[in-house]
Design an enzyme around this catalytic site. Structure first.
Site, mmCIF file in Angstrom:
data_model
loop_
_atom_site.group_PDB
_atom_site.id
_atom_site.type_symbol
_atom_site.label_atom_id
_atom_site.label_comp_id
_atom_site.label_asym_id
_atom_site.label_seq_id
_atom_site.Cartn_x
_atom_site.Cartn_y
_atom_site.Cartn_z
ATOM 1 N N HIS A 342 1.205 74.609 62.508
ATOM 2 C CA HIS A 342 0.632 76.161 62.549
ATOM 3 C C HIS A 342 -0.838 75.335 61.928
ATOM 4 O O HIS A 342 -1.285 75.788 60.993
ATOM 5 C CB HIS A 342 1.162 76.700 62.091
ATOM 6 C CG HIS A 342 0.547 78.344 61.819
ATOM 7 N ND1 HIS A 342 -0.147 78.346 62.949
ATOM 8 C CD2 HIS A 342 1.469 79.519 61.538
ATOM 9 C CE1 HIS A 342 -0.410 79.994 63.034
ATOM 10 N NE2 HIS A 342 0.308 80.165 61.942
ATOM 11 N N PHE A 403 0.134 86.947 59.092
ATOM 12 C CA PHE A 403 0.625 87.732 57.741
ATOM 13 C C PHE A 403 -0.143 88.955 57.213
ATOM 14 O O PHE A 403 -1.498 89.099 57.742
ATOM 15 C CB PHE A 403 0.754 87.033 56.166
ATOM 16 C CG PHE A 403 1.526 85.913 56.346
ATOM 17 C CD1 PHE A 403 2.638 85.118 56.956
ATOM 18 C CD2 PHE A 403 1.989 85.165 54.689
ATOM 19 C CE1 PHE A 403 3.980 84.637 56.920
ATOM 20 C CE2 PHE A 403 2.335 84.276 54.702
ATOM 21 C CZ PHE A 403 3.815 83.876 55.927
#
Length: 415
Positions: A342, A403
């Site tokens: 990621h 997030f």
């Protein structure tokens, strides 16, 4: 007002699978894992001891010594990716209107390695404030955009997008919108990240986001597998030249793909966890399809966010099924993070390149490392598990979620 068209005319990358587009595409189709034990620092005492690092990287092969001292690793990766994309585009820098050429470059975190080193030095120096004069310019998340614009003299729109793991998809969408509104002719868009460092790994370990599968680190990034336990950190950069269609045609540019739609939503739910039913993910895909003027049945491939987290993978697939209905079983789906790890703020740009790879080669990159079925996942969906699949791709949709509940999707059309 008639909207203009936006096309991709140049691409570049440096990432865990390769230091060029050619190497990246080759390893993507082969299903190569970019994971290995961490070399950037001593990870002995860390819960996670592995990551997807860029391989065979020496900054001195790309920059002179002064530039290396002035640039955080995230900026170095970004400049390299942007340089490749500009060169690949064939832009004649003597003829480009520099007032209509811009840079929108993303990073979720920016210069976290610089921040880590400077704070460590402050502590080791008995808290005497002797900071490097380049501390702040190296650290801030917008500096790479500034460095790229200064290198090429591009005086058009210039800024950074910072929305955690959705950052570079937001950069591409902003570039798309500025181009179609006629605000610019050429934009260098993309993102870079370099968080494989003490603070980066320690911080994500503390938030319980990273895989700790140290015994099987090569296969630890395993989206849709029952035993997945978190994402694998990646690093690198990916860049695209997004250009107004008529401008590209007038100079005889090759065109990889057209950007036809983009969407942005928020979960408004939790700091780090996605909505369990994928509500924000569902909405962003619907908005993106509407923006492109397409129906769900037009999409051939979805490059999912697919980070290999227990909650995230399930929520995203629920959203895909809600949006695509029966067509969800006909289109191809894969998570290339199973190979690259990621890349946080650079993930969206890198995965847009994976979509271009799928279009060019008529092959779907696989979701590697799958072993065990999860009862919460519907495997009648074509998740391209472990093996590349031959499939013609005219339209590809790429998802990125971050997030803070940030969701962004983009649709590319084959040239």
């Amino acid at each position: 007002m008639e909207l203009k068209r936006a096309v991709i005319t140049g691409i570049g990358t440096i990432n865990p699978l390769g230091n060029s587009i050619e190497e990246y595409f080759e390893n993507l189709i082969k299903g190569v894992s970019g994971a290995d034990l961490i070399t950037r620092f001593d990870a002995t005492n860390y819960k996670t001891k592995f990551a997807c690092e860029v391989k065979n990287y020496d900054p001195n092969n790309y920059f002179d010594r002064k530039e290396v001292k002035k640039s955080d690793l995230y900026s170095q990766f970004g400049i390299i990716a942007a340089d490749q994309a500009v060169a690949d585009s064939g832009l004649d820098l003597e003829k480009v209107n520099h007032d209509r050429a811009g840079v929108i470059w993303a990073s979720g975190i920016g210069g976290i390695q610089t921040f880590t080193e400077e704070v460590k030095g402050y502590v080791e120096n008995n808290f005497v404030p002797r900071f490097n004069p380049f501390f702040v310019p190296k650290m801030i998340a917008d500096i790479c955009a500034g460095q790229i614009s200064m290198k090429y003299g591009f005086r058009g729109p210039n800024y950074a997008t910072v929305s955690a793991c959705a950052s570079s998809t937001h950069a591409m969408i902003d570039a798309f919108n500025l181009i179609r509104l006629g605000k610019a002719s050429v934009i260098v868009a993309g993102g870079s990240e370099a968080a494989v460092c003490e603070a980066g790994m320690g911080g994500f370990n503390a938030s319980q986001a990273l895989s700790t599968n140290n015994e099987h680190y090569k296969t630890a990034s395993r989206p849709f597998d029952k035993t997945r336990d978190g994402f694998v950190m990646g690093e690198g950069g990916a860049g695209l030249i997004i250009e107004e269609y008529e401008h590209a045609v007038a100079r005889g540019a090759k065109i990889y793909a057209e950007v036809v739609g983009g969407g942005m939503t928020a979960d408004a739910y939790h700091l780090t966890a996605p909505h369990p039913e994928g509500l924000g993910a569902k909405n962003v895909m619907i908005i993106t399809l509407e923006d492109a003027g397409l129906s769900a049945g037009d999409i051939d491939y979805v490059n999912v966010h697919g980070t290999s987290t227990p909650i995230g993978d399930v929520a995203e697939l629920k959203a895909v099924q809600a949006v695509f209905g029966e067509h969800a079983h006909k289109l191809c789906i894969s998570s290339t993070k199973s190979m690259t790890g990621h890349l946080l703020g650079a993930a969206g740009a890198l995965e847009a390149l994976a979509c271009i790879c799928a279009m060019q080669k008529s092959m779907i990159p696989p979701t590697i490392n799958f072993e065990f079925e999860d009862p919460e996942i519907d495997y009648s969906l074509n998740l391209t598990l472990n093996k590349t699949r031959q499939h013609n791709v005219n339209y590809a949709l790429s998802n990125t979620f971050g997030f803070g509940g940030h969701n962004a999707s983009i649709i590319l059309k084959k040239a």
